[in-house]
Design a protein around this motif. Structure first.
Motif, short mmCIF file in Angstrom:
data_model
loop_
_atom_site.label_atom_id
_atom_site.label_comp_id
_atom_site.label_asym_id
_atom_site.label_seq_id
_atom_site.Cartn_x
_atom_site.Cartn_y
_atom_site.Cartn_z
N ILE A 165 0.83 -1.21 0.00
CA ILE A 165 0.00 0.00 0.00
C ILE A 165 0.86 1.26 0.00
O ILE A 165 0.63 2.20 -0.76
N SER A 166 1.88 1.28 0.85
CA SER A 166 2.74 2.47 0.97
C SER A 166 3.48 2.75 -0.34
O SER A 166 3.63 3.90 -0.76
N LYS A 167 3.93 1.68 -1.01
CA LYS A 167 4.65 1.86 -2.28
C LYS A 167 3.72 2.40 -3.35
O LYS A 167 4.11 3.29 -4.13
N GLU A 168 2.49 1.88 -3.42
CA GLU A 168 1.53 2.38 -4.40
C GLU A 168 1.28 3.87 -4.17
O GLU A 168 1.20 4.66 -5.11
N TYR A 169 1.12 4.26 -2.90
CA TYR A 169 0.88 5.66 -2.56
C TYR A 169 2.06 6.53 -3.01
O TYR A 169 1.87 7.60 -3.59
N GLU A 170 3.28 6.06 -2.79
CA GLU A 170 4.47 6.82 -3.18
C GLU A 170 4.56 6.96 -4.70
O GLU A 170 4.96 8.00 -5.21
N ILE A 171 4.20 5.89 -5.43
CA ILE A 171 4.23 5.97 -6.90
C ILE A 171 3.22 7.00 -7.39
O ILE A 171 3.51 7.83 -8.26
N LEU A 172 2.01 6.99 -6.81
CA LEU A 172 1.00 7.97 -7.21
C LEU A 172 1.46 9.39 -6.89
O LEU A 172 1.31 10.31 -7.72
N LEU A 173 2.02 9.59 -5.71
CA LEU A 173 2.53 10.92 -5.34
C LEU A 173 3.63 11.37 -6.29
O LEU A 173 3.69 12.54 -6.68
N ASP A 174 4.51 10.44 -6.66
CA ASP A 174 5.62 10.78 -7.54
C ASP A 174 5.13 11.20 -8.93
O ASP A 174 5.68 12.11 -9.55
N GLU A 175 4.08 10.53 -9.42
CA GLU A 175 3.53 10.90 -10.73
C GLU A 175 2.94 12.32 -10.67
O GLU A 175 3.13 13.11 -11.59
N LEU A 176 2.25 12.64 -9.57
CA LEU A 176 1.72 14.00 -9.42
C LEU A 176 2.84 15.01 -9.31
O LEU A 176 2.78 16.10 -9.89
N ARG A 177 3.88 14.66 -8.58
CA ARG A 177 5.02 15.57 -8.38
C ARG A 177 5.70 15.87 -9.72
O ARG A 177 6.04 17.02 -10.01
N ARG A 178 5.89 14.85 -10.54
CA ARG A 178 6.58 15.05 -11.82
C ARG A 178 5.71 15.80 -12.82
O ARG A 178 6.23 16.52 -13.68
N TYR A 179 4.40 15.66 -12.70
CA TYR A 179 3.51 16.39 -13.60
C TYR A 179 3.40 17.85 -13.19
O TYR A 179 3.51 18.75 -14.02
N ASN A 180 3.18 18.10 -11.90
CA ASN A 180 3.03 19.47 -11.40
C ASN A 180 3.21 19.44 -9.88
O ASN A 180 2.35 18.94 -9.16
N GLU A 181 4.31 19.99 -9.42
CA GLU A 181 4.63 19.93 -7.98
C GLU A 181 3.56 20.60 -7.11
O GLU A 181 3.40 20.25 -5.95
N GLU A 182 2.84 21.56 -7.67
CA GLU A 182 1.83 22.28 -6.89
C GLU A 182 0.69 21.35 -6.46
O GLU A 182 -0.04 21.65 -5.51
N LEU A 183 0.53 20.22 -7.15
CA LEU A 183 -0.52 19.28 -6.77
C LEU A 183 -0.29 18.71 -5.37
O LEU A 183 -1.24 18.31 -4.69
N LEU A 184 0.97 18.68 -4.94
CA LEU A 184 1.28 18.13 -3.62
C LEU A 184 0.88 19.08 -2.50
O LEU A 184 0.89 18.70 -1.33
N ASP A 185 0.54 20.34 -2.85
CA ASP A 185 0.10 21.29 -1.83
C ASP A 185 -1.38 21.09 -1.46
O ASP A 185 -1.86 21.66 -0.49
N LYS A 186 -2.09 20.28 -2.25
CA LYS A 186 -3.51 20.06 -1.96
C LYS A 186 -3.67 19.12 -0.76
O LYS A 186 -2.82 18.27 -0.50
N GLU A 187 -4.77 19.30 -0.04
CA GLU A 187 -5.07 18.38 1.05
C GLU A 187 -5.35 17.00 0.48
O GLU A 187 -5.97 16.87 -0.59
N ARG A 188 -4.91 15.95 1.19
CA ARG A 188 -5.13 14.61 0.67
C ARG A 188 -5.46 13.64 1.79
O ARG A 188 -5.08 13.81 2.94
N LEU A 189 -6.18 12.61 1.39
CA LEU A 189 -6.61 11.56 2.31
C LEU A 189 -6.40 10.23 1.61
O LEU A 189 -6.78 10.07 0.44
N VAL A 190 -5.77 9.28 2.32
CA VAL A 190 -5.57 7.94 1.77
C VAL A 190 -6.70 7.04 2.29
O VAL A 190 -6.96 6.99 3.50
N VAL A 191 -7.36 6.36 1.36
CA VAL A 191 -8.47 5.47 1.72
C VAL A 191 -8.12 4.05 1.26
O VAL A 191 -7.81 3.84 0.09
N ILE A 192 -8.16 3.12 2.19
CA ILE A 192 -7.92 1.72 1.88
C ILE A 192 -9.27 1.08 1.54
O ILE A 192 -10.11 0.91 2.43
N SER A 193 -9.49 0.78 0.27
CA SER A 193 -10.77 0.23 -0.17
C SER A 193 -10.77 -1.29 -0.06
O SER A 193 -9.74 -1.92 0.19
#
Length: 333
Positions: free
Chosen positions: A255-283
């Protein structure tokens, strides 16, 4: 709204009107055989104007009309009569529309407010009549200005979904299922990747007749920031979401690795996306017992580094009310 009716990328041709010609008329009456100049000005050519419309959620109407031409200005006439201006053409677009010049790919402007108007091509100016050119040394000018030609341009319209909450996750993570449970939206749901190819929007009804908008963004894959798997088409919709909800299934290998991969994709596309509030939900957490959840919490507390998380099950309706409460609190903090 069906997936086929969700259009978020179109090209269109716009053309403004030509300005009308000024008149070179000389005043003539029964007993005035050599009157002075009285030619009127030509009218302005019509503009093509883009206008924000909060009631539109897609660019689907551009499927049927992609050419927009404004009216030409009328010519001036005698007795200093000015020609009428050409008719302006208004083109309504949904809020969150980015307008680019197709040839240069330059961003011209963005429409973000209801009723906001932006001229995309200006009509040509009308020509001056000969009345403007009279002088003490040239009392009967027999010439006037022609009107200026209008402009034409090929434009690209890109719509970025405006939503309060954006669902982010890998394909087949359960985003569409959650949207169908928490809202009245009916997205396509199937047991294979990339079932969702267009964003789906739903209204989440909350207490006291309050509500907020949730968007199901098509699944992100590793390498999306470089355009892999239509990554740019998916990622741009996340830019306009106030809060990001990362959805990761409980049966994920890490789970943690998947979250990091998703964060990294957002970071590489636009770093400002990481300034948004976020919540991790385990479905899909209905497959977990309390003992396994406790063990996972120990790992998640350590790996997610303070990021909030919670367990839900869309199918078993577990944690849905708590999820609404958490999202409402984040949006109204």
């Amino acid at each position: 709204m069906t997936e086929g009716n969700f259009v978020d990328y179109v090209k269109a041709y716009v053309s403004s009107g030509n300005g009308g010609k000024g008149s070179a008329h000389l005043h003539r009456e029964k007993f005035i055989t050599k009157g002075g100049p009285d030619g009127g000005d030509g009218g302005r050519g019509g503009h093509v104007i883009l206008r924000g419309n909060k009631n539109l959620w897609t660019l689907v109407h551009f499927k049927f009309k992609k050419h927009f031409k404004a009216g030409h200005g009328e010519h001036g006439s005698k007795n200093r009569s000015f020609g009428a201006d050409g008719q302006d053409v208004y083109v309504d677009v949904p809020l969150g529309t980015v307008v680019r010049d197709t040839e240069s790919n330059e961003i011209l402007f963005e429409i973000t407010k209801d009723g906001e108007e932006q001229i995309i091509v200006e009509g040509g100016m009308g020509g001056l009549g000969n009345w403007h050119f009279r002088s003490s040394t040239n009392q009967t000018p027999r010439y006037a200005q022609p009107g200026k030609p209008g402009e034409e341009r090929q434009i690209t319209l890109e719509m970025k979904v405006l939503a309060d909450v954006g669902l982010v996750g890998f394909p087949n993570a359960g985003k569409s299922t959650l949207l169908s449970v928490i809202t009245s939206a009916k997205p396509k749901i199937a047991d294979y990747e990339f079932t969702t190819l267009k964003p789906n929007l739903g209204i989440v009804e909350y207490r006291d007749f309050q509500s907020f908008v949730m968007a199901d963004i098509p699944g992100i894959i590793e390498g999306a920031a470089e355009g892999k798997g239509l990554g740019h088409y998916f990622l741009r919709h996340i830019e306009r979401n106030a809060t990001l909800l990362f959805l990761i299934p409980a049966d994920s290998k890490d789970i943690s690795k998947e979250y990091e991969i998703l964060l990294d994709e957002l970071r590489r596309y636009n770093e400002e996306l990481l300034d948004k509030e976020r919540l991790v939900v385990i479905s899909k957490s209905d497959m977990l017992d309390e003992e396994l959840k406790a063990e996972m919490r120990v790992e998640l507390d350590k790996d997610l580094k303070g990021t909030s998380y919670m367990f839900i099950s869309s199918v078993a309706q577990q944690g849905i009310v708590e999820l609404k409460d958490r999202l409402w609190a984040m949006l109204n903090d």
